[in-house]
Design a protein around this motif. Structure first.
Motif, PDB file in Angstrom:
ATOM      1  N   ASN A 174       0.842  -1.193   0.000  1.00  0.00           N
ATOM      2  CA  ASN A 174       0.000   0.000   0.000  1.00  0.00           C
ATOM      3  C   ASN A 174       0.880   1.248   0.000  1.00  0.00           C
ATOM      4  N   ALA A 177       2.420   1.990  -3.358  1.00  0.00           N
ATOM      5  CA  ALA A 177       1.512   2.613  -4.327  1.00  0.00           C
ATOM      6  C   ALA A 177       1.613   4.130  -4.288  1.00  0.00           C
ATOM      7  N   HIS A 242      -4.608   4.548  -9.989  1.00  0.00           N
ATOM      8  CA  HIS A 242      -4.510   3.487  -8.980  1.00  0.00           C
ATOM      9  C   HIS A 242      -5.330   3.832  -7.744  1.00  0.00           C
ATOM     10  N   HIS A 243      -5.122   5.032  -7.201  1.00  0.00           N
ATOM     11  CA  HIS A 243      -5.841   5.387  -5.984  1.00  0.00           C
ATOM     12  C   HIS A 243      -7.345   5.521  -6.231  1.00  0.00           C
ATOM     13  N   CYS A 246      -8.806   2.073  -6.111  1.00  0.00           N
ATOM     14  CA  CYS A 246      -8.871   1.527  -4.761  1.00  0.00           C
ATOM     15  C   CYS A 246      -9.917   2.229  -3.909  1.00  0.00           C
ATOM     16  N   HIS A 261      -5.074  -2.368  -2.514  1.00  0.00           N
ATOM     17  CA  HIS A 261      -3.918  -1.673  -3.089  1.00  0.00           C
ATOM     18  C   HIS A 261      -2.890  -2.679  -3.610  1.00  0.00           C
ATOM     19  N   LEU A 265      -2.168  -2.525  -7.726  1.00  0.00           N
ATOM     20  CA  LEU A 265      -0.999  -1.738  -8.111  1.00  0.00           C
ATOM     21  C   LEU A 265      -0.298  -2.208  -9.384  1.00  0.00           C
TER      22      LEU A 265
END
Length: 374
Positions: A174, A177, A242-243, A246, A261, A265
């Motif tokens: 995490n 990331a 990516h975020h 998630c 995450h 990723l």
């Protein structure tokens, strides 16, 4: 470093104390330095023993221990904590634990303006950012506000000794990331790139040692140091695909934060890879590989982390809903975010297949190659 330098970098106003035993030995002093005399300690249910230790160290300065932090920071949990803080006459908060506890502390700070001290026990990195996140009506929203930035961060690697290996691995990925997305963020800088590459190198070097010897304080210290760097990267840059993925998967579908995450990723990075050659070069260098997305996936699997969104409980029917939500309000991203592209990323992560070069089946990348800042 090719080209003319052109960037902005804003430091975050926070003090850091980093040493074994600091949770007990340093937290009272940090409170006194900030002039705080009525502190509410917040934590999650699993972190009560550690939080009680900190509360006891604070002595009469602690006016209560509130152990109701929950993953993804539901709004109703924040509202209850705000009521507790006001009823206790708190003039500040100490958040002890992982991202959920620190997220709750940030929620209190956002609503009340109370200063926050963070005592992290995982590698989430939230303590180094002005970013808050709240979940309401099945949707997670995030924002930035200087008021939620912890005034002091107390890093005590001894607190992470009891973190189970599986959670250590996913919490560590995490953190990775944050560094990965910072390398190609639109508001990156050479300083952030240095922190990001060092954070990736330190974390991926520490996690295998933790898996073999969970009580290795040196490996734990290096992982916490890496989490600090990765969190600082997130605090200084804009989040990307990516975020966003998630946040949707966690806020809407309730998937566990760190594990999500970890799974997503490699696939988000592979999607963006064609547009960020300098970021890939930095990651390949840090990971000692020529295929960063695959190396990240292989590391996580080798250390026993979940390998697919299906393992985390997502269903095939959820993929279309998630793709629509991600593209409905996308975060800035180096590669155009399309429904087809996001669907392909989600499908690959759902099945847990090998991440492939960043080219989705239904979209050809643009000819422009916008390098990451370095």
């Amino acid at each position: 470093m090719p080209g003319t330098l052109d960037f902005a970098y804003e430091t975050q106003p926070a003090r850091v104390v980093f040493r074994p035993g600091a949770a007990v030995s340093a937290t009272p002093g940090e409170a006194a330095r900030l002039g705080l005399r009525r502190l509410l300690v917040v934590c999650g249910s699993r972190g009560q023993d550690t939080a009680r230790m900190v509360a006891d160290a604070l002595g009469d300065v602690c006016v209560g221990l509130h152990a109701e932090a929950r993953m993804h920071v539901p709004v109703e949990i924040v509202e209850r904590a705000v009521e507790v803080a006001r009823a206790a006459g708190a003039d500040g908060c100490v958040a002890v634990g992982g991202g959920s506890a620190i997220g709750l502390g940030k929620g209190i700070a956002l609503r009340t303006g109370l200063p926050l001290i963070a005592v992290p026990s995982t590698y989430a990195g939230s303590e180094m950012t002005p970013v808050w996140g709240l979940t309401e009506n099945g949707a997670k929203r995030t924002g930035r506000d200087p008021s939620v930035q912890p005034r002091s961060v107390v890093y005590d690697p001894e607190l992470t000794l009891s973190l189970p290996v599986d959670l250590s691995v996913t919490s560590g990925v995490n953190a990775l990331a944050h560094a990965v997305e910072a390398l190609y963020a639109p508001d990156g800088s050479p300083l952030v790139s240095l922190m990001a590459e060092e954070g990736v190198r330190a974390m991926t070097g520490a996690l295998p040692g933790i898996a073999v010897a969970p009580d290795d304080l040196d490996a734990r210290s290096r992982a916490l140091y890496a989490a600090w760097l990765c969190g600082a990267c997130l605090g200084s840059t804009t989040m990307g695909l990516h975020h966003k993925l998630c946040h949707v998967l966690g806020g809407t579908f309730g998937l566990p934060h760190a594990e999500t995450h970890t799974v997503v990723l490699p696939y988000a990075l592979a999607y963006n890879a064609p547009e960020v050659p300098l970021a890939l070069t930095a990651l390949n260098r840090a990971l000692d590989t020529d295929d960063a997305p695959r190396a990240l996936r292989d590391l996580a699997r080798r250390l026993g982390a979940p390998g697919s969104l299906a393992e985390l409980g997502l269903t095939e029917a959820d993929l279309e809903v998630a793709a629509a939500q991600v593209t409905g309000q996308p975060y800035p991203n180096p590669r155009k975010v399309t429904v087809d592209g996001v669907r392909d990323v989600l499908r690959a992560a759902y099945e847990g297949r090998t991440p492939e070069g960043g080219v989705s089946r239904s979209e050809t990348p643009t000819s422009a190659r916008r390098p990451a800042r370095s």
